[in-house]
Design an enzyme around this catalytic site. Structure first.
Site, PDB file in Angstrom:
ATOM      1  N   PHE A 143      28.362 -29.758  -2.521  1.00  0.00           N
ATOM      2  CA  PHE A 143      27.187 -29.511  -3.358  1.00  0.00           C
ATOM      3  C   PHE A 143      27.615 -28.613  -4.525  1.00  0.00           C
ATOM      4  CE2 PHE A 143      26.096 -25.049  -2.415  1.00  0.00           C
ATOM      5  CZ  PHE A 143      26.885 -24.818  -1.303  1.00  0.00           C
ATOM      6  N   TYR A 180      28.963 -26.792  -7.558  1.00  0.00           N
ATOM      7  CA  TYR A 180      30.089 -26.981  -8.478  1.00  0.00           C
ATOM      8  C   TYR A 180      31.300 -27.640  -7.799  1.00  0.00           C
ATOM      9  CZ  TYR A 180      27.337 -23.654 -11.213  1.00  0.00           C
ATOM     10  OH  TYR A 180      26.322 -23.021 -11.899  1.00  0.00           O
ATOM     11  N   ASP A 181      31.142 -28.088  -6.571  1.00  0.00           N
ATOM     12  CA  ASP A 181      32.285 -28.644  -5.831  1.00  0.00           C
ATOM     13  C   ASP A 181      33.063 -29.731  -6.578  1.00  0.00           C
ATOM     14  OD1 ASP A 181      32.105 -26.954  -3.694  1.00  0.00           O
ATOM     15  OD2 ASP A 181      30.997 -28.333  -2.413  1.00  0.00           O
ATOM     16  N   ASP A 226      24.799 -15.285   0.025  1.00  0.00           N
ATOM     17  CA  ASP A 226      24.674 -15.281  -1.424  1.00  0.00           C
ATOM     18  C   ASP A 226      26.058 -15.602  -1.968  1.00  0.00           C
ATOM     19  OD1 ASP A 226      22.520 -14.831  -3.470  1.00  0.00           O
ATOM     20  OD2 ASP A 226      24.176 -13.734  -4.366  1.00  0.00           O
ATOM     21  N   GLY A 256      22.881 -27.600   1.292  1.00  0.00           N
ATOM     22  CA  GLY A 256      24.343 -27.644   1.336  1.00  0.00           C
ATOM     23  C   GLY A 256      24.888 -26.505   2.183  1.00  0.00           C
TER      24      GLY A 256
HETATM   25  P1  ITT Z   1      19.472 -19.510  -1.215  1.00  0.00           P
HETATM   26  O1  ITT Z   1      19.359 -18.304  -2.104  1.00  0.00           O
HETATM   27  O2  ITT Z   1      18.167 -20.008  -0.723  1.00  0.00           O
HETATM   28  O3  ITT Z   1      20.458 -19.337  -0.092  1.00  0.00           O
HETATM   29  P2  ITT Z   1      20.689 -20.731  -3.584  1.00  0.00           P
HETATM   30  O4  ITT Z   1      21.309 -22.070  -3.862  1.00  0.00           O
HETATM   31  O5  ITT Z   1      19.676 -20.216  -4.571  1.00  0.00           O
HETATM   32  O6  ITT Z   1      20.068 -20.753  -2.104  1.00  0.00           O
HETATM   33  P3  ITT Z   1      22.519 -18.626  -4.299  1.00  0.00           P
HETATM   34  O7  ITT Z   1      21.544 -17.830  -5.058  1.00  0.00           O
HETATM   35  O8  ITT Z   1      23.486 -17.918  -3.396  1.00  0.00           O
HETATM   36  O9  ITT Z   1      21.843 -19.702  -3.376  1.00  0.00           O
HETATM   37  O10 ITT Z   1      23.322 -19.505  -5.373  1.00  0.00           O
HETATM   38  C1  ITT Z   1      24.482 -20.112  -5.001  1.00  0.00           C
HETATM   39  C2  ITT Z   1      24.863 -21.155  -6.039  1.00  0.00           C
HETATM   40  O11 ITT Z   1      26.279 -21.062  -6.273  1.00  0.00           O
HETATM   41  C3  ITT Z   1      24.618 -22.542  -5.489  1.00  0.00           C
HETATM   42  O12 ITT Z   1      23.315 -23.004  -5.830  1.00  0.00           O
HETATM   43  C4  ITT Z   1      25.732 -23.351  -6.144  1.00  0.00           C
HETATM   44  O13 ITT Z   1      25.345 -23.730  -7.442  1.00  0.00           O
HETATM   45  C5  ITT Z   1      26.865 -22.328  -6.235  1.00  0.00           C
HETATM   46  N1  ITT Z   1      27.714 -22.403  -5.024  1.00  0.00           N
HETATM   47  C6  ITT Z   1      27.794 -21.486  -4.014  1.00  0.00           C
HETATM   48  N2  ITT Z   1      28.633 -21.922  -3.066  1.00  0.00           N
HETATM   49  C7  ITT Z   1      29.071 -23.124  -3.467  1.00  0.00           C
HETATM   50  C8  ITT Z   1      29.920 -24.077  -2.900  1.00  0.00           C
HETATM   51  O14 ITT Z   1      30.455 -23.910  -1.706  1.00  0.00           O
HETATM   52  N3  ITT Z   1      30.157 -25.193  -3.585  1.00  0.00           N
HETATM   53  C9  ITT Z   1      29.616 -25.391  -4.794  1.00  0.00           C
HETATM   54  N4  ITT Z   1      28.769 -24.564  -5.386  1.00  0.00           N
HETATM   55  C10 ITT Z   1      28.494 -23.429  -4.726  1.00  0.00           C
END
Ligand code: ITT
Length: 244
Positions: free
Chosen positions: A184, A186-187, A95, A38
């Site tokens: 993706f 919580y959108d 992050d 995403g």
């Molecule tokens: P990387 O560390 O590999 O980049 P990750 O998904 O583990 O991937 P994070 O630790 O930064 O990344 O966690 C971010 C989470 O926050 C992500 O998995 C979503 O559940 C939520 N999130 C972040 N940005 C979002 C968005 O734009 N829309 C919806 N949910 C989001």
């Protein structure tokens, strides 16, 4: 599409290197290190029309064990340092997460792992639906007035000469039911009042204009352009993203 020079592929850990075989270019300048598809799609959208391009690269490695910091900014830099050490390229990371005001900022930096320890929400292999189910359960007694939340994004970059991180956020309200099929995480429950839609009801370009990620990465892109890091740019420069 995978876009990585062959000499760079040789420096990746074995489990990653094998996945570079179907595409090779000569000029990779910056790596976008994320395992989240995403994020890749969104950063590609945000960077479109700029000198920097984002390309997908398959990487089954998890970033979870690298994220030992206590803030988004720390974790963005920890991930960027890790991949920079491995690859020797300027490395960009994201992050990000959701903070619900009435829950004291939860799930925050644990947004990706929220509910992971509960079989009820899917356990270790849980997906976005499990995370959302847990969040809605936690918030079930909160009235409409107490459902304020924000998404935060830390866009970090680490290169030979230093490190930098750009933070930004967007405010919204958590709905009681999911709406929309785009985006993706919580959108589907993140309602963005100025547009009267959840983030999952926005097109990718609409989301990129207003999102925490769009804001943070546009600032990073602006800084990159002024930084000299991309001096003598070439037309086929790429940001390469890792994802599983
Ligand atoms: P990387 O560390 O590999 O980049 P990750 O998904 O583990 O991937 P994070 O630790 O930064 O990344 O966690 C971010 C989470 O926050 C992500 O998995 C979503 O559940 C939520 N999130 C972040 N940005 C979002 C968005 O734009 N829309 C919806 N949910 C989001």
């Amino acid at each position: 599409m995978v876009l990585v020079p062959s000499e760079l592929a040789n420096r990746f850990p074995r489990k990653v290197a094998g996945q570079f075989s179907d595409g090779i270019v000569d000029h990779v300048r910056i790596l976008l290190a994320t395992t989240n598809q995403g994020k890749i799609a969104e950063v590609r959208e945000i960077m479109s029309g700029r000198l920097i391009e984002v390309a997908g690269l398959i990487d089954s490695a998890s970033t979870e064990e690298i994220e030992t910091g206590s803030t988004f900014a720390e974790n963005a830099l920890l991930k960027a340092k890790h991949y920079h050490r491995t690859l020797g390229l300027p490395t960009v990371t994201d992050d990000s997460g959701l903070e619900v005001e009435a829950l004291g900022g939860i799930p925050g930096i644990y947004s990706a792992r929220y509910g992971i320890y509960s079989a009820r929400y899917g356990g270790p292999g849980m997906g976005d639906a499990g995370r959302i189910a847990r969040l809605l359960d936690e918030m079930k007694d909160l009235s409409d007035q107490c459902r304020g939340a924000r998404f935060i994004c830390a866009a970090g970059i680490v290169w030979e000469g230093g490190e930098k991180v750009f933070l930004d956020e967007v405010q919204g309200v958590i709905l009681k039911e999911a709406r929309g099929g785009n985006g993706f995480g919580y959108d589907p429950v993140f309602f963005y009042e100025p547009l009267g839609k959840t983030f999952a009801e926005l097109t990718s370009s609409e989301k990129a204009k207003v999102s925490h990620r769009g804001r943070a990465f546009r600032r990073l892109a602006g800084w990159l352009t002024d930084s000299g890091l991309l001096d003598t740019p070439r037309s086929d420069d790429r940001i390469v993203a890792t994802a599983d």
